[in-house]
Write a protein that holds these residues in place. Structure first.
Motif, PDB file in Angstrom:
ATOM      1  N   GLU A 160     -11.673  15.028  15.877  1.00  0.00           N
ATOM      2  CA  GLU A 160     -11.838  16.318  15.177  1.00  0.00           C
ATOM      3  C   GLU A 160     -10.503  16.747  14.545  1.00  0.00           C
ATOM      4  O   GLU A 160     -10.477  17.283  13.433  1.00  0.00           O
ATOM      5  N   GLU A 164     -12.934  22.195  11.260  1.00  0.00           N
ATOM      6  CA  GLU A 164     -12.719  21.019  12.124  1.00  0.00           C
ATOM      7  C   GLU A 164     -11.728  21.338  13.242  1.00  0.00           C
ATOM      8  O   GLU A 164     -11.865  20.859  14.370  1.00  0.00           O
ATOM      9  N   HIS A 185     -13.599  23.002  15.865  1.00  0.00           N
ATOM     10  CA  HIS A 185     -14.356  22.024  16.658  1.00  0.00           C
ATOM     11  C   HIS A 185     -13.437  21.388  17.704  1.00  0.00           C
ATOM     12  O   HIS A 185     -13.809  21.212  18.864  1.00  0.00           O
ATOM     13  N   GLU A 200     -18.150  12.649   7.665  1.00  0.00           N
ATOM     14  CA  GLU A 200     -19.114  13.397   8.487  1.00  0.00           C
ATOM     15  C   GLU A 200     -20.117  12.457   9.162  1.00  0.00           C
ATOM     16  O   GLU A 200     -20.548  12.709  10.285  1.00  0.00           O
ATOM     17  N   VAL A 225     -18.292  11.027  12.148  1.00  0.00           N
ATOM     18  CA  VAL A 225     -18.205  11.997  13.249  1.00  0.00           C
ATOM     19  C   VAL A 225     -19.569  12.130  13.934  1.00  0.00           C
ATOM     20  O   VAL A 225     -19.662  12.182  15.165  1.00  0.00           O
ATOM     21  N   GLN A 260     -23.266  18.799  13.208  1.00  0.00           N
ATOM     22  CA  GLN A 260     -23.182  17.592  12.387  1.00  0.00           C
ATOM     23  C   GLN A 260     -24.403  17.434  11.486  1.00  0.00           C
ATOM     24  O   GLN A 260     -24.278  16.962  10.351  1.00  0.00           O
ATOM     25  N   GLU A 316     -23.577  19.527   8.592  1.00  0.00           N
ATOM     26  CA  GLU A 316     -22.459  19.056   7.765  1.00  0.00           C
ATOM     27  C   GLU A 316     -22.828  17.823   6.945  1.00  0.00           C
ATOM     28  O   GLU A 316     -22.407  17.690   5.796  1.00  0.00           O
TER      29      GLU A 316
HETATM   30 FE1  FEO Z   1     -16.300  18.374  13.448  1.00  0.00          FE
HETATM   31 FE2  FEO Z   1     -17.537  17.732  10.817  1.00  0.00          FE
HETATM   32  O1  FEO Z   1     -16.822  17.064  12.335  1.00  0.00           O
END
Ligand code: FEO
Length: 174
Positions: A26, A59, A62, A103, A106, A136, A139
């Motif tokens: 992150e 981020e 996060h 993304e 992640v 996610q 995103e």
């Molecule tokens: Fe926190 Fe968009 O990864």
């Protein structure tokens, strides 16, 4: 200390390590979005600049959310080291392509983390990670929609400006 719910902490060492890896990822995403923001500013995309600064902040949030969780569970969250991030892009479209690929990466990491915690019967962490699964989903959706705008609006000067504007208004609706 390998047992879950030991006297000292509610995380196994394996889960703690996996969560620290996600903290680092992150942080890397946050740093990467800052580099993308700089590229946008240097190339005259002021709205995209602000957009990626905001993405970078998200981020970082996060990262801090996971950081707090590890410490709250009695583990030790490590302040992550961030490696080199990509700074060069050929076009604004390529910046958004990179956003989508980041993304997706992640999302895969979060899915693997959930899977890992399930296998370790750490249902508390699984429940906590559900927030990230949902985040996610949103995103990746927004990154895909952003890329679609390039096909719809064209890539001349006015088209790019309209894309920058439209991206800031993209929302994920359930
Ligand atoms: Fe926190 Fe968009 O990864």
């Amino acid at each position: 200390m390998k047992d879950l719910l030991s006297i000292e902490k509610s995380l196994t060492e394996d889960v703690e390590l996996a969560l620290n890896k996600q903290i680092a990822m992150e942080a890397g995403a946050s740093a990467s979005y800052l580099a993308m923001a700089s590229w946008c500013m240097a190339n005259g995309f002021d709205l995209a600049y602000e957009y990626f600064i905001k993405q970078s902040d998200e981020e970082r949030e996060h990262m801090k959310k996971l950081f707090r969780y590890v410490n709250n569970m009695g583990g030790l969250a490590h302040s992550p080291q961030v490696g080199k991030v990509r700074e060069d892009f050929d076009s604004l479209r390529e910046v958004y392509e990179y956003m989508l690929s980041q993304e997706i990466a992640v999302t895969q990491a979060i899915n693997n983390l959930v899977d890992f915690c399930m296998k370790h019967k750490d249902y508390s962490t699984v429940e906590y990670l559900n927030w990230f699964v949902k985040e996610q989903r949103e995103e990746v959706f927004i990154s895909r929609r952003a890329l679609k705008l390039f096909d719809l609006m064209g890539q001349d000067g006015l088209g790019l400006y309209e894309i920058e504007k439209a991206v800031t208004q993209l929302k994920f609706k359930e």
